[in-house]
Design an enzyme around this catalytic site. Sequence first.
Site, PDB file in Angstrom:
ATOM      1  N   THR A  97       0.856  -1.189   0.000  1.00 26.81           N
ATOM      2  CA  THR A  97       0.000   0.000   0.000  1.00 26.81           C
ATOM      3  C   THR A  97       0.888   1.234   0.000  1.00 26.81           C
ATOM      4  OG1 THR A  97      -1.795  -1.108   1.168  1.00 26.81           O
ATOM      5  CG2 THR A  97      -1.782   1.290   1.223  1.00 26.81           C
ATOM      6  N   LYS A 172      -7.108   1.849  -3.031  1.00 27.07           N
ATOM      7  CA  LYS A 172      -6.756   1.302  -1.722  1.00 27.07           C
ATOM      8  C   LYS A 172      -6.763   2.395  -0.654  1.00 27.07           C
ATOM      9  CE  LYS A 172      -5.440  -1.295   1.589  1.00 27.07           C
ATOM     10  NZ  LYS A 172      -4.146  -1.960   1.749  1.00 27.07           N
ATOM     11  N   LYS A 240      -0.562   5.531   8.583  1.00 26.88           N
ATOM     12  CA  LYS A 240       0.176   5.824   7.346  1.00 26.88           C
ATOM     13  C   LYS A 240      -0.783   5.965   6.177  1.00 26.88           C
ATOM     14  CE  LYS A 240       1.580   2.467   5.032  1.00 26.88           C
ATOM     15  NZ  LYS A 240       1.111   1.594   3.926  1.00 26.88           N
TER      16      LYS A 240
END
Length: 293
Positions: A97, A172, A240
């Site tokens: 990711t 995502k 994050k």
Amino acid sequence: MAVEIGFFGLGMMGKAMAINLLRNGFKLTVWNRTLSKCDELVELGASVGETPAAVIKKCKFTIGMLSDPSAALSVVFDKDGVLEQIGGGKGYVDMSTVDVDTSSKISEAITSRGGHFLEAPVSGSKKPAEDGQLVILAAGEKALYEEAIPVFDVLGKKSFFLGQVGNGAKMKLVVNMIMGSMMNAFSEGLVLADRSGLDPQTLLNVLDLGAMANPMFKMKGPTMIQNNYSTAFPLKHQQKDMRLALALGDANAVSMPVAAASNEAFKKARSLGLGDLDFSAVYETVKLLQHSS
């Protein structure tokens, strides 16, 4: 399976994914920065590459499942990295990711050397990874996507091809931004119920019977009210992703006050030392704020 596949990154997700591939008959050559993490895979039949470059040289295509953009870039651009051996039609599938810029930078470097690139981040955490029930969000070279479908069919319950590089990363980040924001609202609701004299378990029962019923509430709620944050998706990685999603919002002039507030809650949780626990541990910050007010 005659074709040998490379695999970088044997953290919580990567390890589960690699084990699934081995158990379904794929031949794997694996690499991890901490080589001892390869031991369990070797026992299941995997080979170990000394460097990312060595894995790329050996395998027709290689999967990367790294923890963050910095790690994803490092494995490609550092000494003995992907770029030293990519080319000649070899493929690299980055399932980490990361943000759009990171994915685009990796794609450009690989394709300029004659390699093929596909980004394919996944929606799902530890249990779906173990069960082969991830949702795969792929973008990039369609031919490499088609080649990787047998792998994706083992790793996930559904794969989407979303077009050009960057679209997988964007999808995502949007998904995880929604998930993180929902977890914060859910945490506030549990605390509000408790402080109002209601039974949090009854709240869970009510939610499960209504329009807001969803697998995340059903799975996380019971463990949260028991203060159990066994890690399925680390809180530090959720934060994050919130940060990267907010940056995507900045780039597209999208106001995201709910996501921004949620990001602050995850940052607070990290400052309390909760970063390695499950992302549902953000519940602790809501409880703490209520106690201090």
